[in-house]
Design a protein around this motif. Sequence first.
Motif: not given
Length: 347
Positions: A144-159
Amino acid sequence: MFSTSKIRRFFFFTAISSACISPATFAQKQLSEEGFNQYVETLKKEALEQGFSQDLIDSAFADVEFHKRAIKADKNQPERVETLETYLPVRVSDWKVNKAKEMMKLHQAELQKVGKEYGVQPRFIVALWGLESNFGNITGNYNVVSALSTLAYEGRRETFFKKQLKDALTILDQGHISPTDMKGSWAGAMGHNQFMPSSFLAYAADGDGDGKKDIWNNTTDVFASIAKYLKSVGWDDSITWARQVQLPENFDYSLAIPQNTGGRSNWLKAWKRTEMSLADWQKAGVRRFNGQDLPQVDITAAMVFPDGEKGRAYLAYDNYKCLMHWNLSYYFVTSVGHLADRIKFNP
């Protein structure tokens, strides 16, 4: 809560659309392993500033990795046109009904205890369990930490994803699960009931009193968490969810909730504006699906058309609103209701 179905996606993107950045900004961002690793260092620094211990941060991010598959899944989600006539036979198939009945028997004592404590009928708990994760058999195998970090990094829904990451760290800090065992979907939805970390913190329950809220392995905690969620948003175990009805030829469709209202807030406003007593719906010519009069009970309902005015018509009761809070999707709610109805008279 979040699954990869088309309907689940609708709820997810509606709920977090405000966190999106512009397509132009996103297009300028080049994603790479090196860039992700640098980004993770900023996440770890922020976590430390937020009060998390260095030991927790080290353990939580020890095996963090860039999940390209999560980004691909997020960006390339197939859509197809469906109606309830094609959707329900797949989502509420005979095998799933039989499995739900089997689970009702197997966990009867747990379900009755939880249902009584929270005031939620066990059949709806089992229906949500079955539709969210196939009774715990499909929960996702992403860290989960990896998945959330990845999607935050992607940037479209970082917040949004950074908030979910902070909540995930809080869950780890509270000791409910270990970092290596905190698994979920590519979007970070966790456990048998597919709670996002924010939903876990708001609604997860310790059903068996062992001091942990384990929605990954402990069915009592899973059932209690589902029931707590529903009760927290207003569930009433004295009524059901909805009933399919017949309409008169001259039915005034302005009495129904519009098909597309543009988000939960507007949908609730439309509900409040259109709900009437069953007596008033009777006067408007609405009848049970078999043509008989509506029940003579003092409750209100709103009219919904999951497939538009040419499709099925349902009088929806207040519990329908609770299920729409869980997932703002007519199809998902209808599948939950139909599965719960089909196991209602389980011997």
